[in-house]
Design a protein around this motif. Structure first.
Motif, PDB file in Angstrom:
ATOM      1  N   ARG A  19     -15.857 -12.941  -5.384  1.00  0.00           N
ATOM      2  CA  ARG A  19     -14.851 -12.931  -4.324  1.00  0.00           C
ATOM      3  C   ARG A  19     -13.954 -11.698  -4.440  1.00  0.00           C
ATOM      4  NH1 ARG A  19      -8.953 -14.024  -2.911  1.00  0.00           N
ATOM      5  NH2 ARG A  19      -9.221 -13.415  -0.750  1.00  0.00           N
ATOM      6  N   THR A  58     -16.043  -8.385  -3.459  1.00  0.00           N
ATOM      7  CA  THR A  58     -16.252  -8.216  -2.021  1.00  0.00           C
ATOM      8  C   THR A  58     -14.932  -8.019  -1.279  1.00  0.00           C
ATOM      9  OG1 THR A  58     -16.319 -10.645  -1.814  1.00  0.00           O
ATOM     10  CG2 THR A  58     -18.424  -9.486  -1.975  1.00  0.00           C
ATOM     11  N   GLY A  59     -13.909  -8.752  -1.696  1.00  0.00           N
ATOM     12  CA  GLY A  59     -12.609  -8.584  -1.052  1.00  0.00           C
ATOM     13  C   GLY A  59     -12.013  -7.213  -1.290  1.00  0.00           C
ATOM     14  N   SER A  62     -16.520 -12.446   1.352  1.00  0.00           N
ATOM     15  CA  SER A  62     -15.453 -12.932   0.483  1.00  0.00           C
ATOM     16  C   SER A  62     -14.980 -14.317   0.917  1.00  0.00           C
ATOM     17  CB  SER A  62     -14.280 -11.937   0.510  1.00  0.00           C
ATOM     18  OG  SER A  62     -13.241 -12.353  -0.343  1.00  0.00           O
TER      19      SER A  62
END
Length: 291
Positions: free
Chosen positions: A75, A78-79, A164
């Protein structure tokens, strides 16, 4: 609307205004400072603001201890990648267009959730998604003086942000929101510190103020949206978040004199309408599945 719904709507609109203001500050400093430095300070200052809120959260929710570190890492990765792409697009494109591409994430989320989580999207959302993709093409305008690498980066930000969000959905059955925010804030700050150090450029006093402001405003927007989702249905809040685009268009016009051309304007309306339809339909589908 009932009183909680009105309060939820007010919080959502306030959060949207914060994210539009944050985007404007990124655009202000993004042309003079390396993108990596801007991303780092956005995370670092936001973490400083969020730490008291995290510390005051009850029970084990604010604990860093987790059995799913891999999902938190995915997470955060990707964020953070979405943030790099979005900030680059903001520095190169009109404010409203960059924000629109970043907010195209609901168009991709159903298919990412299908491939990853096995949540097959209902057939009725496909026409809306198609309209949304037409809108993205109108904004990017390939072959017609198109947005170039910045436009691709803005679109990549939407795809990465959708990934995300799917990661958050995947671990939300065991991970409270406070812990997810804590992991992202800490990892985002630590990871982004490395490229920031490699491309370091000392900000001027004015830039320091803008960097601190965008971090504080981003944290404020996150807290407002968290409160909004606690008071009102997700579909309502998801729809109101798109007022961010309206705030961004207003700021872009007042500060930089930005006026979208007709194709971008029509494309923006297509993206917003399609994203809202997808959000509402997915929310209704979730309620039907639970019933």
């Amino acid at each position: 609307m009932t009183h909680p719904l009105r309060r939820g709507a007010a919080y959502a609109i306030g959060g949207a205004a914060c994210f539009a203001a944050m985007s404007a500050l990124v655009k202000t400093v993004g042309g003079d400072l390396p993108n990596s430095v801007v991303v780092f300070f956005r995370n670092a200052f936001a973490l400083l603001v969020l730490l008291p809120w995290i510390a005051w959260s009850p029970g084990k929710r604010a604990s860093f201890s987790t059995r799913r570190p891999g999902m938190h890492l995915l997470r955060a990765t990707t964020g953070l990648a979405a943030m790099y792409c979005f900030f680059y697009a903001l520095s190169q494109m009109q404010l409203a267009s960059a924000v629109l591409l970043n907010y195209s994430q609901p168009l991709f989320l159903p298919f990412i959730a299908w491939a990853w989580l096995g949540e097959r999207p209902p057939l009725r959302i496909y026409p809306a998604v198609l309209i949304g993709f037409v809108g993205v093409i109108l904004i990017l305008k390939p072959g017609m003086g198109w947005a170039g690498p910045a436009g691709i980066a803005g679109l990549a930000a939407g795809i990465l942000a959708a990934t995300s969000m799917a990661a958050i959905r995947r671990m939300s059955d065991t991970e409270p929101a406070v812990r997810i925010v804590l992991w992202f804030s800490v990892l985002g700050t630590l990871v982004s510190a490395v490229p920031a150090a490699m491309h370091w450029q000392t900000p001027s006093p004015t830039q320091w103020s803008a960097l601190a402001g965008l971090g504080v405003i981003a944290a404020g927007g996150q807290l407002l949206l968290t409160r909004a989702y606690a008071l009102a249905p997700a579909a309502h809040i998801g729809a109101l978040i798109y007022t961010t685009v309206l705030f961004a268009a207003l700021i872009g016009w007042l500060v930089w004199g930005e006026r979208p051309d007709m194709l971008s304007g029509v494309g923006g309306l297509c993206v917003i309408a399609a994203a809202l339809i997808v959000v509402v339909m997915r929310q209704r589908g979730s309620r039907t599945a639970r019933a």
